[in-house]
Scaffold this motif. Structure first.
Motif: not given
Length: 400
Positions: A295-298, A282-289, A305-313
């Motif tokens: 508002f973290r991504v994985n 996981p990594a924080s984003t500019l939207a992370t409080d 290949d590199v993917t950026v995952k969220t619970p949605m997509v």
């Protein structure tokens, strides 16, 4: 080509729905219609003055034709000096042909973008406009509080949006000794330092123009990205195709939701592609409080290949726009959707059939659930089906 035309239309409509862009001036698109000003137009882009003009509500652009630009460029100035001189050609007031000929007392003084930068000494950031004999109008850059001899004269009006934007042609470049001597931007090099890179321009020119347009539509978000770009920033920009298809969903978000979604595509630190390829987790984003883990991504990797995952997509990095410390920009094939804004996952493109809970056919797939972030389907339909292309749009974002 059809995709580009659809993109231009959708971006135009989207940005004009946002209050902060209603008076924006697409100077690149306007000048692109006049080949005689192609060199002047190109240098507005190279020196990053075009985005500055875009931000202004009331402005006059004093364009010079290609032969006049050739004479000006023969002086061998650095890019910083060229930018300063050209910024003298952007008056922070409205002057069309009629107003120029009716100047009270025959003379007027206008501030310019050069004066607005804070680099101009004394009053050298101003241009004096004078009615001359025979109905001519002269333009004189001011140096050390004194008006220089007339450097150029009015040729013709090119285009005008009354009281907001006027594009006129003048006979020659406004050469100011102060502007030529004050050059905060160094001469161009094959690989400019990141501090010299305008990241929104980089997005425009590398397939992320729709995302860049939405950043420009939100001053707060743009400032957040710009501030971090100097100290450390990684941007995951959705491709134009992905962003444009997502715009109806984006429009269903609240103002705060739109800001969070855009900031969700940036991390406040620099990560090279090689570093991402060796990173999992996981990594924080500019939207992370800072007080929460929202508002973290994985970030996940599988070989190169590199993917950026969220619970949605799950989005895949499909291109590198820029990778030079402290700024990295990578293109994604999908828009990142945070769980905090969407209550149910968006169907993946490869899904064989919609789930029973899929939205109705007239609603965009993956749109937010009913609640404060959702607007009526009618509003989205009006957005998509509108056949009106407003006169000042964002077609130029796809033409760099």
């Amino acid at each position: 080509m059809e995709l580009h035309q659809a993109a231009a239309t959708l971006i135009t409509l989207t940005l004009f729905l946002l209050p902060s862009t209603t008076n924006a001036h697409n100077i690149s698109s306007i000048l692109a219609k006049y080949p005689d000003f192609s060199t002047f137009n190109n240098y507005l882009t190279i020196t990053l003055l075009a985005p500055e003009i875009y931000r202004r509500e009331t402005i006059t652009v004093c364009a010079v034709d290609n032969p006049a630009m050739d004479r000006f460029l023969s002086n061998g100035l650095t890019l910083g000096a060229i930018k300063n001189v050209l910024s003298l050609h952007v008056l922070l007031d409205y002057f069309d042909a009629e107003k120029l000929l009716l100047i009270p007392n025959g003379t007027a003084q206008s501030a310019t973008l050069f004066q607005a930068t804070g680099f101009s000494p004394d009053s050298s950031g101003f241009v004096q406009i004078t009615n001359l004999n025979g109905g001519n109008v002269g333009f004189s850059p001011k140096d050390d509080s004194r008006a220089a001899p007339v450097a150029a004269t009015f040729v013709k009006s090119v285009e005008a949006v009354p009281h907001n934007l006027s594009v006129i042609q003048i006979s020659a470049a406004l050469l100011s000794s102060a502007a030529k001597a004050t050059a905060p931007v160094p001469a161009p090099t094959p690989a400019p330092a990141p501090s010299e890179v305008n990241f929104t321009v980089a997005l425009w020119t590398h397939g992320c123009s729709a995302f860049a347009a939405l950043l420009l539509a939100s001053a707060a978000v743009e400032q957040t990205f710009e501030a971090n770009s100097l100290t450390g920033l990684t941007v995951f920009c959705p491709s134009d195709e992905a962003m444009i298809s997502f715009i109806p969903i984006f429009e269903n978000l609240t103002v705060d939701g739109k800001q969070s979604l855009l900031e969700y595509h940036g991390m406040g630190f620099y990560k090279s592609l090689s570093s991402l390829r060796s990173t999992n987790g996981p990594a924080s984003t500019l939207a992370t409080d800072g007080a929460t883990k929202q508002f973290r991504v994985n970030v996940q990797n599988d070989g190169n290949d590199v993917t950026v995952k969220t619970p949605m997509v799950t989005a895949k990095i499909v291109g590198t726009v820029l990778d030079k410390d402290p700024l990295a920009i990578f293109q994604l094939d999908k828009v990142l959707m945070p769980l905090e804004l969407f209550s149910s996952p968006a169907p993946e493109a490869h899904a064989k059939a919609p789930k029973p809970s899929a939205p109705a056919p007239d609603a965009p797939a993956g749109s937010p659930a009913d609640g404060p972030n959702r607007k009526s389907n009618g509003a989205a339909a009006r957005f998509i089906s509108s056949g009106v292309i407003l006169s000042i749009g964002f077609a130029f974002l796809l033409q760099f």
